[in-house]
Design a protein around this motif. Structure first.
Motif, PDB file in Angstrom:
ATOM      1  N   ARG A 168     142.819 -15.981 -22.581  1.00 49.89           N
ATOM      2  CA  ARG A 168     143.629 -15.306 -21.576  1.00 49.89           C
ATOM      3  C   ARG A 168     143.045 -15.463 -20.173  1.00 49.89           C
ATOM      4  O   ARG A 168     143.782 -15.693 -19.210  1.00 49.89           O
ATOM      5  CB  ARG A 168     143.767 -13.821 -21.926  1.00 49.89           C
ATOM      6  CG  ARG A 168     144.661 -13.559 -23.122  1.00 49.89           C
ATOM      7  CD  ARG A 168     144.880 -12.073 -23.354  1.00 49.89           C
ATOM      8  NE  ARG A 168     145.839 -11.850 -24.425  1.00 49.89           N
ATOM      9  CZ  ARG A 168     147.155 -11.811 -24.248  1.00 49.89           C
ATOM     10  NH1 ARG A 168     147.650 -11.982 -23.033  1.00 49.89           N
ATOM     11  NH2 ARG A 168     147.977 -11.613 -25.269  1.00 49.89           N
ATOM     12  N   ARG A 169     141.741 -15.335 -20.050  1.00 48.62           N
ATOM     13  CA  ARG A 169     141.136 -15.422 -18.727  1.00 48.62           C
ATOM     14  C   ARG A 169     141.276 -16.832 -18.155  1.00 48.62           C
ATOM     15  O   ARG A 169     141.638 -17.012 -16.980  1.00 48.62           O
ATOM     16  CB  ARG A 169     139.671 -15.025 -18.788  1.00 48.62           C
ATOM     17  CG  ARG A 169     138.958 -15.127 -17.443  1.00 48.62           C
ATOM     18  CD  ARG A 169     137.557 -14.584 -17.521  1.00 48.62           C
ATOM     19  NE  ARG A 169     137.568 -13.139 -17.788  1.00 48.62           N
ATOM     20  CZ  ARG A 169     136.465 -12.403 -17.894  1.00 48.62           C
ATOM     21  NH1 ARG A 169     135.260 -12.975 -17.756  1.00 48.62           N
ATOM     22  NH2 ARG A 169     136.546 -11.112 -18.136  1.00 48.62           N
ATOM     23  N   ARG A 195     144.840 -17.466 -17.200  1.00 50.29           N
ATOM     24  CA  ARG A 195     145.183 -16.734 -15.969  1.00 50.29           C
ATOM     25  C   ARG A 195     144.668 -17.485 -14.735  1.00 50.29           C
ATOM     26  O   ARG A 195     145.382 -17.610 -13.733  1.00 50.29           O
ATOM     27  CB  ARG A 195     144.567 -15.338 -16.038  1.00 50.29           C
ATOM     28  CG  ARG A 195     144.607 -14.540 -14.750  1.00 50.29           C
ATOM     29  CD  ARG A 195     145.934 -13.931 -14.504  1.00 50.29           C
ATOM     30  NE  ARG A 195     145.932 -13.073 -13.330  1.00 50.29           N
ATOM     31  CZ  ARG A 195     146.906 -12.274 -12.976  1.00 50.29           C
ATOM     32  NH1 ARG A 195     147.976 -12.195 -13.730  1.00 50.29           N
ATOM     33  NH2 ARG A 195     146.836 -11.535 -11.887  1.00 50.29           N
ATOM     34  N   GLU A 196     143.441 -18.005 -14.809  1.00 48.50           N
ATOM     35  CA  GLU A 196     142.893 -18.755 -13.692  1.00 48.50           C
ATOM     36  C   GLU A 196     143.701 -20.029 -13.442  1.00 48.50           C
ATOM     37  O   GLU A 196     143.930 -20.416 -12.296  1.00 48.50           O
ATOM     38  CB  GLU A 196     141.424 -19.110 -13.972  1.00 48.50           C
ATOM     39  CG  GLU A 196     140.483 -17.924 -13.866  1.00 48.50           C
ATOM     40  CD  GLU A 196     140.528 -17.282 -12.488  1.00 48.50           C
ATOM     41  OE1 GLU A 196     140.474 -18.014 -11.479  1.00 48.50           O
ATOM     42  OE2 GLU A 196     140.639 -16.034 -12.423  1.00 48.50           O
TER      43      GLU A 196
END
Length: 331
Positions: free
Chosen positions: A123-124, A127-128
């Motif tokens: 997810r991180r 997102r980036e």
């Protein structure tokens, strides 16, 4: 130059209570890497149906012919295999971005989900990548805007979000279906410049579907003119605008307003209506509206009404007309 997308004898028919409607009929074209094909024509000519057939998004329609992406056949491919290609190898920008974006999720979440599905990223990281994609398409303060919802964006910004979503997985083929129709001319120019810049950077093969010949002249390398679900004319953009061979193409160009026209001059239009795709005429679909056929001798006019023309003519500029007006040839 090898084609990223190759379409051969593509036909799309929809069943109706009154019989099948053949929305696309024996269409063929190629799109090489780094090139843009502009597909133009009136509403109902089969432009969007063609793009959806390439993406495998028709349900309940009969699709025949061949559509290959880098040599891989897409027609008849199982839905699971198509899902792996859609978004990853080929992507589409739809005409209305507000109806294509989910109102309950932030734009960052929607772009990130697209990346997670195809790359399996966390997810991180996804997102980036979504923030990076928003920055690439020129959205200011991308980290903050990634946390906002579609209704908080203007029409032009929503279209940029759609472009970011389409390109976040770096596809080889991009299909843009009327991407600038609802935008004012200033924002339209920005979107077209953005697409051209990204194409140059990534070597994208692009299919630009539009009814706006001004857009075609600005971004396309090659043009396919469609009428009644068929190809009317194919040519490099400069050749088509300089010397259109099909009377329908000439009609489209003549209908454009000109700066040197008098203020009181009415807009020019092609008389008549597009043909019925439920019961198409046996001859040239454009014959009932064609000024060339109307002025032709009886024998030539009868041929137009009875015999369907096929694409023929010089290499690189075929025309589906019995009596094409190529440069230097009097019709």
């Amino acid at each position: 130059m090898a084609a990223v997308l190759s379409v051969r004898d593509l036909s799309v028919s929809f069943p109706t209570p009154r019989g099948p409607v053949r929305a696309v009929d024996a269409l063929s074209f190629d799109v090489p890497r780094g090139r843009t094909l502009g597909i133009v024509g009136e509403s109902g000519s089969g432009k969007s149906v063609t793009s959806l057939a390439v993406m495998g998004l028709h349900s309940g329609a009969e699709v025949t012919g061949s559509v290959t992406l880098d040599g891989r056949e897409l027609v008849g491919l199982p839905e699971r295999e198509l899902n792996r290609l859609r978004g990853r190898r080929m992507a589409m920008i739809f005409q209305d971005p507000l109806s294509s974006l989910h109102p309950y999720y932030t734009v960052g979440e929607q772009i990130a989900e697209h990346h997670r599905v195809h790359y399996g990223s966390g997810r991180r990281a996804a997102r980036e990548r979504a923030v990076e994609a928003l920055a690439e398409v020129g959205i200011p303060e991308p980290r903050r805007r990634a946390g906002e919802y579609p209704h908080q964006f203007s029409g032009g910004m929503r279209q940029r979000v759609m472009i970011a979503m389409a390109l976040v997985c770096e596809p080889d083929l991009l299909i843009a279906d009327e991407p600038t129709t609802a935008l004012d001319v200033t924002v339209q120019a920005q979107i077209l410049e953005l697409l051209a810049r990204i194409q140059e950077q990534r070597g994208l093969a692009v299919v630009m579907i539009t009814h706006d010949l001004g857009v075609v002249a600005r971004v396309a390398h090659d043009v396919l003119v469609m009428y009644g679900g068929r190809a009317a004319e194919q040519a490099p953009v400069d050749a088509l605008f300089a010397a259109p061979a099909h009377p329908y193409t000439r009609g489209l160009l003549d209908s454009l307003p000109r700066l040197d026209d008098p203020d009181d001059l009415p807009l020019r239009a092609i008389p008549g209506s597009p043909p019925s795709l439920l019961s198409p005429a046996p001859g040239c679909a454009f014959a009932p509206r064609c000024p060339r056929a109307a002025a032709a001798p009886e024998e030539e006019r009868a041929r137009c009404e009875a015999e369907r023309p096929v694409l023929h003519g010089p290499d690189g500029h075929p025309t589906a007309c019995h009596f094409p007006a190529y440069e230097g040839v009097t019709p």
